[in-house]
Write an enzyme that holds these catalytic residues in place. Structure first.
Site, PDB file in Angstrom:
ATOM      1  N   ALA A  69       0.874  -1.176   0.000  1.00 47.75           N
ATOM      2  CA  ALA A  69       0.000   0.000   0.000  1.00 47.75           C
ATOM      3  C   ALA A  69       0.908   1.222   0.000  1.00 47.75           C
ATOM      4  O   ALA A  69       0.923   2.021   0.934  1.00 47.75           O
ATOM      5  CB  ALA A  69      -0.913  -0.008   1.219  1.00 47.75           C
ATOM      6  N   CYS A 128      -6.684   3.740  -9.489  1.00 50.12           N
ATOM      7  CA  CYS A 128      -6.680   4.858  -8.527  1.00 50.12           C
ATOM      8  C   CYS A 128      -8.111   5.270  -8.189  1.00 50.12           C
ATOM      9  O   CYS A 128      -8.984   5.256  -9.063  1.00 50.12           O
ATOM     10  CB  CYS A 128      -5.968   6.067  -9.114  1.00 50.12           C
ATOM     11  SG  CYS A 128      -4.419   5.707  -9.920  1.00 50.12           S
ATOM     12  N   ASN A 190      -3.440  -5.460 -12.541  1.00 49.89           N
ATOM     13  CA  ASN A 190      -2.897  -4.742 -11.401  1.00 49.89           C
ATOM     14  C   ASN A 190      -3.087  -5.655 -10.171  1.00 49.89           C
ATOM     15  O   ASN A 190      -3.509  -6.801 -10.299  1.00 49.89           O
ATOM     16  CB  ASN A 190      -3.612  -3.390 -11.234  1.00 49.89           C
ATOM     17  CG  ASN A 190      -2.669  -2.335 -10.673  1.00 49.89           C
ATOM     18  OD1 ASN A 190      -1.961  -2.604  -9.708  1.00 49.89           O
ATOM     19  ND2 ASN A 190      -2.666  -1.152 -11.245  1.00 49.89           N
TER      20      ASN A 190
HETATM   21  C1  LIG Z   1       5.506  -2.164  -4.737  1.00 45.82           C
HETATM   22  C2  LIG Z   1       4.592  -2.102  -5.928  1.00 45.82           C
HETATM   23  C3  LIG Z   1       4.321  -0.866  -6.537  1.00 45.82           C
HETATM   24  C4  LIG Z   1       3.462  -0.786  -7.639  1.00 45.82           C
HETATM   25  N1  LIG Z   1       3.236   0.423  -8.219  1.00 45.82           N
HETATM   26  C5  LIG Z   1       2.449   0.498  -9.338  1.00 45.82           C
HETATM   27  C6  LIG Z   1       2.252   1.753 -10.008  1.00 45.82           C
HETATM   28  O1  LIG Z   1       2.827   2.784  -9.649  1.00 45.82           O
HETATM   29  N2  LIG Z   1       1.406   1.772 -11.082  1.00 45.82           N
HETATM   30  C7  LIG Z   1       0.780   0.627 -11.541  1.00 45.82           C
HETATM   31  O2  LIG Z   1       0.028   0.701 -12.529  1.00 45.82           O
HETATM   32  N3  LIG Z   1       0.985  -0.573 -10.944  1.00 45.82           N
HETATM   33  C8  LIG Z   1       1.794  -0.661  -9.866  1.00 45.82           C
HETATM   34  N4  LIG Z   1       2.012  -1.890  -9.274  1.00 45.82           N
HETATM   35  C9  LIG Z   1       1.393  -3.102  -9.847  1.00 45.82           C
HETATM   36  C10 LIG Z   1       2.364  -3.880 -10.745  1.00 45.82           C
HETATM   37  O3  LIG Z   1       2.800  -3.072 -11.827  1.00 45.82           O
HETATM   38  C11 LIG Z   1       1.723  -5.193 -11.284  1.00 45.82           C
HETATM   39  O4  LIG Z   1       0.579  -4.864 -12.049  1.00 45.82           O
HETATM   40  C12 LIG Z   1       1.306  -6.155 -10.180  1.00 45.82           C
HETATM   41  O5  LIG Z   1       2.208  -6.098  -9.084  1.00 45.82           O
HETATM   42  C13 LIG Z   1       1.223  -7.605 -10.655  1.00 45.82           C
HETATM   43  O6  LIG Z   1       2.452  -8.082 -11.160  1.00 45.82           O
HETATM   44  P1  LIG Z   1       3.545  -8.900 -10.244  1.00 45.82           P
HETATM   45  O7  LIG Z   1       2.772 -10.000  -9.543  1.00 45.82           O
HETATM   46  O8  LIG Z   1       4.561  -9.404 -11.224  1.00 45.82           O
HETATM   47  O9  LIG Z   1       4.112  -7.928  -9.281  1.00 45.82           O
HETATM   48  C14 LIG Z   1       2.863  -1.984  -8.158  1.00 45.82           C
HETATM   49  C15 LIG Z   1       3.151  -3.218  -7.556  1.00 45.82           C
HETATM   50  C16 LIG Z   1       4.007  -3.303  -6.468  1.00 45.82           C
HETATM   51  C17 LIG Z   1       4.304  -4.651  -5.860  1.00 45.82           C
END
Ligand SMILES: Cc1cc2nc3c(=O)[nH]c(=O)nc-3n(C[C@H](O)[C@H](O)[C@H](O)COP(=O)(O)O)c2cc1C
Length: 300
Positions: A69, A128, A190
């Site tokens: 978060a 968002c 996401n």
């Molecule tokens: C620490 C963190 C920060 C993130 N910040 C963003 C962000 O700024 N914008 C966004 O669209 N998604 C954000 N995400 C989501 C990731 O881009 C991704 O969609 C999601 O984590 C699923 O992929 P993963 O399981 O490979 O992490 C964030 C995820 C994490 C873990």
């Protein structure tokens, strides 16, 4: 052998990028990863003004994943444009800027500012909260998805990727709304909203109470949503959610993703992206696949 793919007219040298928010703008990771080897670099979400983010703690580990978060902490478009874009321009890779906002006007502000910047694609994070609509995320209401897509498209100079939230009843309704609004591509997923309780403190593990679940635990949900979306829309898809290696990435490609993004895996393996590029190439050699495009959506 061809590993290049095209998203909204932009050719990527291979289908692998990192997921927004897990890589900064590549600065820290450039010590581990040759950014020239990635199909694209996706930046952390940027807003029109600086956002301070949420109070701590804002990260918690879970089985096969993590909750975050962060609250989209970012320095705002002015600092970003001065600092991050010139850094990324030094590399032979495509630049995808992830955009966040609290109102439609916020998004438009950022998108307009990016119009004159050397950015290849815009990725619009609609997970968002829409402060003018009682805080429901833009991505949780099909009318809002179509409206924000249209508004962004009317002001964007670069092609627009709409990044969908998985926290919905039917992902295809949202994907179709984005397509109807003029999206050039869709990225998903996401994070999934979750919660963890610290039994010793008898308190929420995250100060924000809820957080976004990411990592291997969410991969089957993500593959399912990518497959369903690929059946529902014609625009190209960037798939993500729990990808750790080439095998995971290939599942998304076979389900219908044109490209893939790696997020949480970077935290425990900073080489995950380049290892995935190598692993996809090895898979293609092993099975005699000459063109990666033959794998996209190959499982019907
Ligand atoms: C620490 C963190 C920060 C993130 N910040 C963003 C962000 O700024 N914008 C966004 O669209 N998604 C954000 N995400 C989501 C990731 O881009 C991704 O969609 C999601 O984590 C699923 O992929 P993963 O399981 O490979 O992490 C964030 C995820 C994490 C873990």
């Amino acid at each position: 052998m061809n590993m290049s793919v095209t998203i909204a007219g932009v050719e990527l040298k291979n289908p692998v990028m990192e997921a927004s928010g897990t890589f900064g703008s590549g600065m820290e990771y450039s010590e581990f990863v040759d950014l020239n080897r990635l199909g694209a670099v996706v930046t952390k979400g940027v807003a029109n003004v600086p956002w301070p983010g949420n109070p701590t703690p804002r990260i918690a580990e879970t089985y096969g994943g993590m909750l975050n978060a962060i609250g989209l902490q970012n320095p705002g478009i002015d600092v970003f444009a001065k600092r991050d874009i010139p850094f990324l321009k030094k590399y032979d890779t495509k630049i995808v800027v992830n955009v966040c906002g609290k109102t439609t006007e916020d998004y438009i502000d950022v998108v307009e500012r990016l119009g004159d910047e050397p950015v290849d694609l815009l990725e619009i994070n609609i997970s968002c909260p829409n402060v003018k609509e009682g805080g429901i995320a833009f991505g949780q209401d099909p009318k809002a998805v179509e409206a924000i897509t249209k508004a962004v498209k009317a002001h964007a100079k670069q092609p627009v990727i709409m990044k969908l939230s998985p926290n919905v009843t039917d992902i295809t309704v949202m994907a179709k709304a984005a397509e109807a609004g003029g999206a050039d591509a869709i990225s998903l997923i996401n994070t999934l909203t979750g919660m963890k309780i610290d039994i010793n403190r008898r308190a929420f593990a995250l100060a924000n109470k809820t957080g976004g679940l990411s990592g291997p635990a969410i991969k089957p949900v993500a593959v399912r949503m990518v497959y369903q979306t690929a059946q529902a829309v014609k625009v190209p898809i960037i798939g993500m959610g729990g990808i750790q290696n080439a095998e995971d990435a290939l599942e998304f490609i076979l389900a219908g993703a044109t490209a893939v993004a790696i997020g949480t895996a970077n935290f425990h393996n900073p080489y995950a992206t380049v290892e995935t590029v190598d692993g996809i190439r090895a898979y293609m050699e092993k099975y005699g696949v000459d063109d990666i495009r033959d794998l996209i959506g190959a499982v019907k």
